[in-house]
Scaffold this motif. Sequence first.
Motif, short mmCIF file in Angstrom:
data_model
loop_
_atom_site.label_atom_id
_atom_site.label_comp_id
_atom_site.label_asym_id
_atom_site.label_seq_id
_atom_site.Cartn_x
_atom_site.Cartn_y
_atom_site.Cartn_z
N ASN A 38 1.92 -5.79 13.10
CA ASN A 38 1.42 -4.45 12.87
C ASN A 38 1.50 -3.63 14.16
OD1 ASN A 38 0.63 -5.00 10.16
ND2 ASN A 38 -1.29 -5.89 10.89
N PRO A 39 1.79 -2.33 14.08
CA PRO A 39 1.81 -1.50 15.28
C PRO A 39 0.39 -1.24 15.78
CG PRO A 39 2.11 -0.15 13.32
CD PRO A 39 2.12 -1.58 12.87
N PRO A 40 0.24 -0.86 17.03
CA PRO A 40 -1.10 -0.50 17.53
C PRO A 40 -1.69 0.63 16.69
CG PRO A 40 0.47 -0.71 19.34
CD PRO A 40 1.27 -0.78 18.08
N LYS A 41 -3.00 0.59 16.53
CA LYS A 41 -3.68 1.58 15.70
C LYS A 41 -3.35 3.00 16.13
CE LYS A 41 -8.30 2.89 14.08
NZ LYS A 41 -9.77 2.60 14.15
N GLY A 42 -2.93 3.81 15.16
CA GLY A 42 -2.65 5.21 15.41
C GLY A 42 -1.29 5.51 16.01
N SER A 43 -0.47 4.48 16.21
CA SER A 43 0.81 4.70 16.88
C SER A 43 1.98 4.88 15.93
CB SER A 43 1.11 3.52 17.82
OG SER A 43 1.33 2.32 17.07
N ALA A 44 1.80 4.54 14.65
CA ALA A 44 2.92 4.59 13.71
C ALA A 44 2.72 5.74 12.72
CB ALA A 44 3.04 3.27 12.96
N PRO A 45 3.71 6.60 12.54
CA PRO A 45 3.58 7.72 11.60
C PRO A 45 3.48 7.25 10.16
CG PRO A 45 5.84 7.55 12.39
CD PRO A 45 5.03 6.60 13.20
N GLY A 46 2.58 7.88 9.41
CA GLY A 46 2.48 7.61 7.99
C GLY A 46 1.61 6.43 7.61
N TRP A 47 1.14 5.64 8.58
CA TRP A 47 0.31 4.49 8.25
C TRP A 47 -1.10 4.95 7.87
CZ3 TRP A 47 0.87 -1.14 9.46
CH2 TRP A 47 2.22 -1.50 9.55
N THR A 48 -1.59 4.44 6.75
CA THR A 48 -2.93 4.80 6.26
C THR A 48 -3.89 3.63 6.29
OG1 THR A 48 -2.24 4.34 3.98
CG2 THR A 48 -2.01 6.62 4.76
N TYR A 72 -7.84 -12.20 -18.03
CA TYR A 72 -8.46 -11.47 -19.14
C TYR A 72 -7.47 -11.54 -20.30
CZ TYR A 72 -10.94 -7.92 -21.83
OH TYR A 72 -11.65 -7.26 -22.82
N GLY A 73 -7.72 -12.47 -21.21
CA GLY A 73 -6.73 -12.72 -22.26
C GLY A 73 -5.42 -13.19 -21.64
N VAL A 74 -4.30 -12.55 -22.01
CA VAL A 74 -3.00 -12.94 -21.44
C VAL A 74 -2.71 -12.24 -20.12
CG1 VAL A 74 -2.01 -13.52 -23.69
CG2 VAL A 74 -1.78 -11.18 -22.80
N LEU A 75 -3.61 -11.36 -19.68
CA LEU A 75 -3.44 -10.69 -18.39
C LEU A 75 -3.90 -11.64 -17.29
CD1 LEU A 75 -2.69 -8.16 -16.77
CD2 LEU A 75 -5.02 -7.32 -17.17
N ARG A 76 -2.96 -12.25 -16.62
CA ARG A 76 -3.27 -13.28 -15.62
C ARG A 76 -3.52 -12.68 -14.23
NH1 ARG A 76 -4.78 -15.37 -12.19
NH2 ARG A 76 -4.40 -17.40 -11.23
N VAL A 77 -2.78 -11.62 -13.88
CA VAL A 77 -2.88 -11.03 -12.55
C VAL A 77 -2.84 -9.51 -12.69
CG1 VAL A 77 -1.61 -10.64 -10.38
CG2 VAL A 77 -1.83 -12.96 -11.30
N MET A 78 -3.70 -8.83 -11.93
CA MET A 78 -3.56 -7.40 -11.67
C MET A 78 -3.88 -7.20 -10.20
SD MET A 78 -5.40 -3.95 -13.20
CE MET A 78 -4.45 -3.83 -14.72
N ASN A 79 -2.86 -6.88 -9.42
CA ASN A 79 -3.01 -6.63 -7.99
C ASN A 79 -2.68 -5.18 -7.70
OD1 ASN A 79 -3.58 -9.35 -7.70
ND2 ASN A 79 -1.63 -9.87 -6.74
N ASP A 80 -3.58 -4.51 -7.00
CA ASP A 80 -3.40 -3.12 -6.60
C ASP A 80 -2.99 -3.15 -5.13
OD1 ASP A 80 -3.69 -0.43 -5.91
OD2 ASP A 80 -5.50 -0.15 -7.12
N ASP A 81 -1.70 -2.94 -4.86
CA ASP A 81 -1.13 -3.16 -3.53
C ASP A 81 -0.82 -1.85 -2.82
OD1 ASP A 81 -1.26 -5.87 -3.95
OD2 ASP A 81 0.88 -6.14 -4.32
N LEU A 82 -1.26 -1.76 -1.56
CA LEU A 82 -0.92 -0.65 -0.68
C LEU A 82 -0.09 -1.20 0.46
CD1 LEU A 82 -1.33 2.38 0.06
CD2 LEU A 82 -3.33 1.65 1.40
N VAL A 83 1.19 -0.79 0.52
CA VAL A 83 2.14 -1.30 1.51
C VAL A 83 2.50 -0.17 2.47
CG1 VAL A 83 4.38 -2.40 1.85
CG2 VAL A 83 3.07 -2.89 -0.23
N GLN A 84 2.38 -0.44 3.75
CA GLN A 84 2.63 0.60 4.76
C GLN A 84 4.13 0.82 4.99
OE1 GLN A 84 0.03 2.51 5.90
NE2 GLN A 84 -0.96 1.31 4.28
N PRO A 85 4.50 1.93 5.63
CA PRO A 85 5.91 2.27 5.83
C PRO A 85 6.71 1.15 6.51
CG PRO A 85 4.55 4.16 6.37
CD PRO A 85 3.61 3.00 6.14
N GLY A 86 7.91 0.90 5.98
CA GLY A 86 8.82 -0.07 6.57
C GLY A 86 8.40 -1.51 6.43
N ARG A 87 7.53 -1.81 5.49
CA ARG A 87 7.04 -3.17 5.30
C ARG A 87 7.28 -3.62 3.85
NH1 ARG A 87 7.04 -2.26 10.03
NH2 ARG A 87 5.48 -2.91 11.59
N GLY A 88 7.06 -4.91 3.58
CA GLY A 88 7.26 -5.38 2.22
C GLY A 88 7.14 -6.89 2.09
#
Length: 286
Positions: A38-48, A72-88
Amino acid sequence: IVRASSSSAAAAPEIRKIPNSKLFVSEPPPQWFGNESNPPKGSAPGWTNENWLKSRFHFSFAEYNTHKNADYGVLRVMNDDLVQPGRGFGTHGHANMEIVTYIVEGSLTHKDSMGTSESLGRGSIQFMTAGTGVRHSEHNLDKSNPLRFIQMWITPNAGGLAPNYGSHETSPDERKNRWCRLVGPVPGAGANAGTAPVQINQDAGISVAEIDAGQTLPLSVPTGRQAYLLCVEGSATDGAGGESLERHDAAELKAGTELSLTAGSEGAHLLVVEMAERAGSGRKDL
């Protein structure tokens, strides 16, 4: 938090709220998925967010391991993902699962071992039948903007299926003040089979709606069905029972539920997964 059926205070709850505070928050090290530090805090544009990934797990997943909230029934996974710029997520494998991803903001780039390479934006849906096995990667290639998506794993109605991939893009008008059906079963697999733009090997469906501030949209769960409702953005209040959902809140909805959802001052972006009713569904730790 539950609201009882109007017919009897002793009846099974129709709506059971799962507040954001009860979701498991995961922020794994970047090296786990092939990312640079991860970049130093506040150094990368667009990171939230300081970490490259912030995931909210609705059900038992990865380091969040509990039999009291497995599905929940057949729903096995629900992940709410927030991915920062240039990552994955670097290349990894899946098998015997229907994996459906809804893009909330930003652009998701998917590549897989079937030869697929595609980027999708807000309001789009993609699916993989992992079946006998597939490998894929998911990245936010944008260097200035974060990516948020909701990934759902649905247990298929059979194992050993042939791997498959598909996607569908929707317009804002298709989602505006109405339910836009995105996912349904393949022909012969369940209710309203063979009619949705994305079709999976299970009796389940997914719809989304973006409701303007002050507007109301009904939601009904028929007999023999159940549903899981997520407030993706904004807020909504059920006029019938007074229950409110805000960003990241969810709710378990039982058969016979009738909701009248009015959007708050910032509107409401909602996603609902409906499926065949299964006795005993629901969290056991609330």
